[in-house]
Design an enzyme around this catalytic site. Structure first.
Site, short mmCIF file in Angstrom:
data_model
loop_
_atom_site.label_atom_id
_atom_site.label_comp_id
_atom_site.label_asym_id
_atom_site.label_seq_id
_atom_site.Cartn_x
_atom_site.Cartn_y
_atom_site.Cartn_z
CB ALA A 146 -0.93 0.01 1.21
CG PHE A 147 -0.69 5.45 0.03
CD1 PHE A 147 -1.93 4.96 0.36
CD2 PHE A 147 -0.28 6.63 0.62
CE1 PHE A 147 -2.75 5.61 1.28
CE2 PHE A 147 -1.08 7.31 1.53
CZ PHE A 147 -2.32 6.78 1.86
CE LYS A 148 -2.29 4.70 4.65
NZ LYS A 148 -2.82 5.94 5.16
CG ASP A 149 4.87 -0.42 2.35
OD1 ASP A 149 4.90 -0.56 3.58
OD2 ASP A 149 4.38 -1.26 1.57
CG MET A 187 5.48 3.36 8.03
SD MET A 187 4.75 4.78 8.85
CE MET A 187 3.03 4.50 8.55
#
Ligand SMILES: Cc1ncc(COP(=O)(O)O)c(C=O)c1O
Ligand SMILES: N[C@@H](CCOP(=O)(O)O)C(=O)O
Length: 466
Positions: free
Chosen positions: A112-115, A118
């Site tokens: 997901a784009f959170k990586d 993060m």
């Protein structure tokens, strides 16, 4: 670069990037904002066209970390952070229909784009905590994706203890297992009886309890932490440059929940990137599109949908935009936010609302329309989109203008939501090899009510246990 709160004046001891990374949320409950917007000249943008994704990230973040973390350190971190992504471009662009692009932000470890942010954040925390010889406790709220990305980025790091709150039964099974099967001792997962807003409220309540905040050295990985936003700006820059910026305008469409991702695009625009329109996609939890269409920012009950990561009513980062729309007046911003907290309705002045509409568009898709969008993009272009990405693409298509590339943020891999994707398209997306045995791995999590004292005790017990 110094930072200030959306609810307070600039103070003499204004924090720098490292300070706000660790603090997460300002002491007055406001969100940190850079004192001024760094401006990037057209020539600098042109020079950046030849940089790798990692090196571009270092350039962008260094504008916000001036005086705290230097560019060379950031470059080393970024090269390391993005080396593990499964696509050489890190965030590739795919033309789904003419002038309608998918900006794939799901090539990191948790899909997901959170990586994208993060993976930098984990390294930033390590760097600053080692410099200061400190430890922090991160408490994060997730509707499904922030949690696993944070856990993956922070697992095994000695100076970080991580507690992730997810709404019980409201994530996809893949999302839950990505969090709960990680065995590292510094990670604790709690399934909270409630929805994402309940989890986010708990995090804010923990920050508001100053003695507890000090006792555990509380920090944040949600997009309330400015460092998250800073690390989400580079992919907007990169995509726009690839399609002709700064010598051509582009528009973005972003499936939206907590308003962090689209705020990063807006920040890129503030810095000089020629972004024409920012289009917000909502599911049935459509507080943001209701606001754009009718100036109605009133909280309703969070309803489960096919795009669970966007099952959010209170979009935390809207406060940052509000602060700007109020010409950075912290007193007015604090008063409006206080009223919103007390009444569930935000009275945004008419001129501020109009100014937002000068840049933003919004559209809602219900579950049936989301499935229809997944089916359409698969049937017409063989593009398999997860429900969130399908909303972004459909909204982008709706607001396309001739000659202006429309770039939709593809925020998750279809394998994270296999049932929704299968029932819309008949295709079951496979998990990549590193997650192939996800359903055989043992899970570990506690289930708790939303009572703050209970959560605080769980955090204390977790700290003692490792
Ligand atoms: C897959 C996916 N799409 C979209 C969103 C919404 O993004 P934001 O909360 O930054 O608005 C989220 C959650 O943040 C998400 O996980
Ligand atoms: N959709 C998010 C919700 C939290 O958003 P954040 O960007 O503020 O961390 C999730 O998947 O957890």
């Amino acid at each position: 670069m110094r930072y200030r709160s959306t609810r307070g004046d600039l103070t003499a001891d204004a924090p720098n990037f490292s300070d706000i990374l660790l603090a997460g949320l300002a002491g007055d409950g406001g969100l940190y904002m850079p004192e001024t917007w760094p401006k990037i000249s057209p020539q600098t943008f042109r020079d950046w066209r030849s940089l790798s994704y990692a090196d571009l990230t270092a350039e962008v973040i260094s504008l916000f970390s001036e005086g705290a973390i230097d560019r060379d350190t950031l470059r080393d971190m970024a090269r390391d952070a993005y080396a593990g992504f499964d696509h050489a471009a890190v965030a590739p662009l795919c033309e789904v229909e003419q002038d309608l692009f998918s900006l794939e932000l799901f090539h990191g470890p948790t899909l997901a784009f959170k990586d994208m942010a993060m993976q930098m954040l984990g390294r930033l925390f390590d760097h600053v905590l080692t410099q200061r010889n400190q430890k922090v406790t991160i408490v994060g709220a997730t509707s499904g994706d922030t949690g696993s990305a944070a856990i993956e980025a922070c697992r095994g790091r000695e100076r970080l203890s991580v507690v992730i709150l997810h709404p019980k039964g409201r994530t996809s099974e893949v999302q839950r297992r990505q969090m709960t099967t990680v065995p590292d001792d510094n990670i604790l997962n709690i399934a909270v009886e409630g929805d994402f807003d309940t989890c986010q409220n708990i995090v804010k309540a923990l920050f508001a309890d100053q003695p507890f905040r000090d006792e555990v050295s509380l920090s944040a990985v949600n997009s309330i932490n400015w460092a998250r936003i800073a690390a989400q700006i580079p992919y907007y820059v990169r995509a726009a440059l690839a399609l002709g910026a700064p010598d051509r305008e582009v528009s973005f469409s972003v499936p939206t929940g907590n308003f962090g991702n689209v705020l990063a695009a807006w920040a890129a625009r503030q810095m000089g990137l020629p972004i024409r329109r920012l289009c917000i996609g909502s599911n049935r939890n459509d507080i943001l599109t209701r606001f754009l269409l009718e100036n109605d920012m009133s909280v309703r009950t969070v309803e489960p949908s096919l795009s669970p990561s966007m099952d959010i009513q209170v979009s935390s980062n809207f406060e940052r935009l509000l602060f700007e729309l109020l010409d950075r007046n912290p007193t007015r911003c604090a008063a409006i936010m206080r009223e919103f907290r007390e009444t569930g309705r935000m009275a945004v002045p008419h001129d501020a609302w109009t100014r937002m509409k000068d840049v933003f568009d919004g559209m809602t898709l219900n579950d049936e329309q989301t499935s229809e969008a997944m089916r359409h993009f698969y049937d017409e272009s063989l593009y398999l989109a997860d429900p969130h990405t399908a909303i972004g693409l459909a909204v982008g298509k709706r607001f396309q203008e001739p000659g202006i590339p429309m770039i939709a943020a593809a925020t998750a891999h279809p394998a994270k939501f296999p049932d929704a994707v299968f029932s819309a398209t008949g295709i079951r997306a496979a998990l990549p090899p590193h997650l192939a045995d996800l359903f055989e791995r043992p899970e570990r999590y506690d289930t708790m009510s939303s009572q703050i004292t209970g959560i605080q005790d769980a955090v204390r017990t977790h700290l003692k246990s490792h």
